[in-house]
Design a protein around this motif. Structure first.
Motif, mmCIF file in Angstrom:
data_model
loop_
_atom_site.group_PDB
_atom_site.id
_atom_site.type_symbol
_atom_site.label_atom_id
_atom_site.label_comp_id
_atom_site.label_asym_id
_atom_site.label_seq_id
_atom_site.Cartn_x
_atom_site.Cartn_y
_atom_site.Cartn_z
ATOM 1 N N PRO A 73 0.828 -1.216 0.000
ATOM 2 C CA PRO A 73 0.000 0.000 0.000
ATOM 3 C C PRO A 73 0.860 1.261 0.000
ATOM 4 O O PRO A 73 1.923 1.310 0.644
ATOM 5 C CB PRO A 73 -0.813 -0.135 1.288
ATOM 6 N N ARG A 74 0.383 2.283 -0.686
ATOM 7 C CA ARG A 74 1.139 3.536 -0.786
ATOM 8 C C ARG A 74 0.929 4.428 0.445
ATOM 9 O O ARG A 74 1.767 5.283 0.734
ATOM 10 C CB ARG A 74 0.715 4.289 -2.048
ATOM 11 N N SER A 75 -0.177 4.259 1.122
ATOM 12 C CA SER A 75 -0.452 5.041 2.331
ATOM 13 C C SER A 75 -1.239 4.181 3.308
ATOM 14 O O SER A 75 -1.898 3.209 2.905
ATOM 15 C CB SER A 75 -1.231 6.322 2.004
ATOM 16 N N LEU A 76 -1.161 4.551 4.572
ATOM 17 C CA LEU A 76 -1.799 3.752 5.623
ATOM 18 C C LEU A 76 -2.487 4.675 6.617
ATOM 19 O O LEU A 76 -1.892 5.649 7.093
ATOM 20 C CB LEU A 76 -0.747 2.899 6.343
ATOM 21 N N ILE A 77 -3.729 4.362 6.916
ATOM 22 C CA ILE A 77 -4.483 5.086 7.944
ATOM 23 C C ILE A 77 -4.856 4.088 9.033
ATOM 24 O O ILE A 77 -5.542 3.095 8.763
ATOM 25 C CB ILE A 77 -5.756 5.739 7.369
ATOM 26 N N LEU A 78 -4.420 4.346 10.254
ATOM 27 C CA LEU A 78 -4.727 3.467 11.385
ATOM 28 C C LEU A 78 -5.889 4.055 12.180
ATOM 29 O O LEU A 78 -5.852 5.229 12.577
ATOM 30 C CB LEU A 78 -3.499 3.318 12.288
ATOM 31 N N GLU A 79 -6.893 3.224 12.430
ATOM 32 C CA GLU A 79 -8.078 3.630 13.180
ATOM 33 C C GLU A 79 -8.294 2.671 14.344
ATOM 34 O O GLU A 79 -8.008 1.474 14.236
ATOM 35 C CB GLU A 79 -9.318 3.627 12.276
ATOM 36 N N PRO A 80 -8.822 3.160 15.472
ATOM 37 C CA PRO A 80 -8.974 2.285 16.647
ATOM 38 C C PRO A 80 -10.132 1.301 16.547
ATOM 39 O O PRO A 80 -10.094 0.243 17.161
ATOM 40 C CB PRO A 80 -9.197 3.268 17.794
ATOM 41 N N THR A 81 -11.178 1.637 15.778
ATOM 42 C CA THR A 81 -12.361 0.769 15.719
ATOM 43 C C THR A 81 -12.767 0.497 14.284
ATOM 44 O O THR A 81 -12.440 1.259 13.365
ATOM 45 C CB THR A 81 -13.562 1.412 16.447
ATOM 46 N N ARG A 82 -13.516 -0.571 14.118
ATOM 47 C CA ARG A 82 -14.000 -0.935 12.786
ATOM 48 C C ARG A 82 -14.963 0.112 12.242
ATOM 49 O O ARG A 82 -14.956 0.421 11.050
ATOM 50 C CB ARG A 82 -14.698 -2.299 12.849
ATOM 51 N N GLU A 83 -15.797 0.657 13.144
ATOM 52 C CA GLU A 83 -16.777 1.651 12.702
ATOM 53 C C GLU A 83 -16.102 2.902 12.157
ATOM 54 O O GLU A 83 -16.501 3.458 11.134
ATOM 55 C CB GLU A 83 -17.720 2.022 13.851
ATOM 56 N N LYS A 141 1.254 -11.437 4.254
ATOM 57 C CA LYS A 141 0.320 -11.038 3.204
ATOM 58 C C LYS A 141 0.432 -9.563 2.828
ATOM 59 O O LYS A 141 -0.260 -9.109 1.912
ATOM 60 C CB LYS A 141 -1.123 -11.326 3.660
ATOM 61 N N ILE A 142 1.271 -8.812 3.525
ATOM 62 C CA ILE A 142 1.369 -7.385 3.259
ATOM 63 C C ILE A 142 2.789 -6.906 3.535
ATOM 64 O O ILE A 142 3.469 -7.411 4.450
ATOM 65 C CB ILE A 142 0.348 -6.601 4.130
ATOM 66 N N LEU A 143 3.242 -5.957 2.735
ATOM 67 C CA LEU A 143 4.549 -5.330 2.911
ATOM 68 C C LEU A 143 4.335 -3.837 3.148
ATOM 69 O O LEU A 143 3.533 -3.207 2.454
ATOM 70 C CB LEU A 143 5.427 -5.537 1.672
ATOM 71 N N LEU A 144 5.048 -3.290 4.120
ATOM 72 C CA LEU A 144 4.862 -1.884 4.469
ATOM 73 C C LEU A 144 6.024 -1.012 4.014
ATOM 74 O O LEU A 144 6.047 0.185 4.318
ATOM 75 C CB LEU A 144 4.689 -1.753 5.995
ATOM 76 N N THR A 145 6.953 -1.570 3.271
ATOM 77 C CA THR A 145 8.148 -0.813 2.872
ATOM 78 C C THR A 145 7.847 0.250 1.822
ATOM 79 O O THR A 145 8.673 1.140 1.592
ATOM 80 C CB THR A 145 9.212 -1.773 2.332
ATOM 81 N N GLY A 146 6.696 0.178 1.165
ATOM 82 C CA GLY A 146 6.355 1.172 0.143
ATOM 83 C C GLY A 146 5.384 2.226 0.623
ATOM 84 O O GLY A 146 4.877 3.010 -0.187
ATOM 85 N N CYS A 147 5.128 2.250 1.922
ATOM 86 C CA CYS A 147 4.142 3.184 2.485
ATOM 87 C C CYS A 147 4.840 4.501 2.835
ATOM 88 O O CYS A 147 5.674 4.543 3.754
ATOM 89 C CB CYS A 147 3.499 2.574 3.719
ATOM 90 N N ASP A 148 4.493 5.562 2.115
ATOM 91 C CA ASP A 148 5.161 6.847 2.297
ATOM 92 C C ASP A 148 4.357 7.835 3.130
ATOM 93 O O ASP A 148 4.844 8.933 3.420
ATOM 94 C CB ASP A 148 5.443 7.489 0.930
ATOM 95 N N LEU A 149 3.139 7.469 3.514
ATOM 96 C CA LEU A 149 2.291 8.395 4.275
ATOM 97 C C LEU A 149 1.514 7.603 5.313
ATOM 98 O O LEU A 149 0.809 6.641 4.970
ATOM 99 C CB LEU A 149 1.342 9.149 3.333
ATOM 100 N N LEU A 150 1.641 8.003 6.561
ATOM 101 C CA LEU A 150 0.965 7.314 7.670
ATOM 102 C C LEU A 150 0.084 8.304 8.421
ATOM 103 O O LEU A 150 0.529 9.410 8.760
ATOM 104 C CB LEU A 150 2.006 6.725 8.633
ATOM 105 N N VAL A 151 -1.141 7.881 8.697
ATOM 106 C CA VAL A 151 -2.059 8.661 9.526
ATOM 107 C C VAL A 151 -2.415 7.825 10.752
ATOM 108 O O VAL A 151 -2.895 6.692 10.621
ATOM 109 C CB VAL A 151 -3.342 9.045 8.767
#
Length: 461
Positions: A73-83, A141-151
């Motif tokens: 993934p090119r960017s990643l957004i982390l959220e605490p809940t599924r909703e 199943k996932i690689l994070l080395t290409g993620c340039d933007l994290l939220v």
């Protein structure tokens, strides 16, 4: 200042206008230019201020240039809940409709196969909860080395839920030369430590005092004599305060279920959402609420931070939250995006300490709502006690009247003389004993002081 002046692309501005927004909120006006300049950001913002769009909008324009790669993934957004993760995904779909971007939602309670398939095809935006992301990462199943933007969204909530170790692990797997955006309603020491460790020269934005409540929300507390009165008072408020759409929060899942059943039995159109429900049931209930098929949603705190439903006119705290921070997030479900709302907290004697903690955190004294009909709602609870007291009094007075004949029946007074005469006759038949005053005076110590036994054959004279 219109959205076009923030540096967003015309296609994106058009999508924003299609959603009915013309002017950015304060946090959007401050955050969007900084994100477009590729700066790290720390944003302290209360819920309901439009913070989701403050990172979604600039991310869409940033990601418009570049190509997708499988499993990276090119960017990643982390959220605490599924909703909340699902809510952010909806924002991306709405605002990114004029852009060729692919998004994947990585949350628990959903089939993993479809998520893995989406990752293999390549995604521009990955929205995930820490638990499911760590699960897929450990499975390879996932690689994070290409993620340039994290939220990191709702960082203080991540702390409450114990996700900080997972976030630290995830950050260590990402490229060091990335852009990181951290959003939180409060900045406790562990979050400050996290920001110092993983953000580089961030710009800090604070659009409101930490943990303060939205000024567009009229807050009230309703004092009730006991927890038993809460349902009566709640129904009175629902009927009398022009409620169009309401969310009702309780501290326990069992209370949520019982409250929903009670409201339905009294003719209200209500539903429930809590942690014991599977994901498909929760989504179905939320869709009913958003579509207007039900207008009251009973919730546990699992839904407090993840819902953005337009037109929620009221929030009711059936229970005062145990954690003061949750109060701000609960009432933030109303008064969103410039709209006004009303929030009521039902305060029984056992809630007094909790509401005092809320007032200390928010720095304001919540006014007491003088509910005229609320007093009437209390009467059904007091009336049984008054009736019980009036019923008990005759019962106590009647007891002696009932007991007295029984005692006379068992032991009539006229029998007492008969027993006394019998006693005299028996005593007359016995050998006469000298009266106490006719007996020998007390002897000296060591001498016999009693009657002379007959077997001695001697006289006492």
């Amino acid at each position: 200042m219109p959205f076009a002046d923030l540096g967003l692309s015309p296609e994106l501005v058009q999508a924003v206008k299609a959603k009915g927004y013309d002017t950015p909120t304060p946090i959007q006006a401050q955050a969007i230019p900084s994100v477009l300049m590729m700066r790290d950001l720390i944003a302290i913002a209360q819920t309901g201020t439009g913070k989701t769009a403050s990172f979604v909008l600039p991310m869409i324009d940033i990601l418009a240039h570049g190509r997708r790669r499988a499993m990276m993934p090119r960017s990643l957004i982390l959220e605490p809940t599924r909703e909340l993760a699902a809510q952010v995904a909806e924002n991306f779909e709405a605002y990114g409709k004029n852009h060729d971007l692919k998004m994947a939602l990585l949350i628990g309670g959903v089939q993993m196969g479809d998520q893995v398939k989406a990752l293999n095809e390549g995604v521009d935006v990955l929205i995930a909860t820490p638990g499911r992301l760590m699960d897929l990462f450990e499975r390879g199943k996932i690689l994070l080395t290409g993620c340039d933007l994290l939220v990191i969204d709702e960082a203080d909530r991540m702390l409450d839920m114990g996700f900080i170790p997972d976030i630290e692990t995830i950050c260590s797997k990402l490229p060091t030369t990335r852009q990181t955006l951290l959003f939180s309603a409060t900045m406790p020491p562990p979050i400050k430590k996290l920001a110092d460790k993983f953000l580089t020269n961030p710009k800090s934005i604070e659009v409101a005092r930490p943990a303060s409540a939205n000024v567009n929300i009229a807050q009230h507390k309703v004092l009730v004599p006991s927890a038993r009165n809460k349902r009566d008072v709640l129904r009175t408020l629902l009927r009398s305060d022009n409620v169009s759409t309401a969310m009702i929060f309780a501290n326990r899942k069992t209370t949520v279920r019982e409250l929903n059943k009670s409201l339905q039995s009294h003719g209200f159109s209500s539903g429930e959402i809590h942690g014991d429900m599977d994901q498909s049931s929760r989504i179905a209930t939320l869709d009913q609420f958003k579509d207007g098929k039900i207008n009251i949603l009973c919730c546990s705190d699992v839904a407090a931070r993840g819902l953005d439903v337009k037109g929620v006119s009221h929030v009711f705290n059936f229970d005062t939250p145990w954690h003061p921070d949750d109060y701000v997030h609960r009432i933030g479900r109303t008064g969103r995006a410039g709209a006004t709302g009303r929030a009521f907290t039902l305060v029984a004697p056992e809630d007094l300490e909790a509401i005092e903690n809320v007032e200390k955190l928010t720095g304001m004294k919540i006014p007491v709502y003088a509910l005229e009909t609320g007093k009437a709602a209390d009467k059904p609870e007091r009336a049984p006690r008054e009736r019980k007291a009036s019923a008990d009094k005759p019962e106590r007075e009647a007891k002696p009247r009932e007991d007295k004949p029984r005692r006379e029946a068992r032991a009539p007074r006229e029998e007492a003389p008969a027993r006394e005469e019998t006693s005299r006759a028996e005593r007359a038949a016995r050998p006469e004993k000298p009266r106490r005053e006719e007996r020998e005076p007390p002897s000296q110590p060591g001498e016999w002081n009693g009657p002379i036994p007959g077997f001695l054959g001697i006289s006492a004279l």
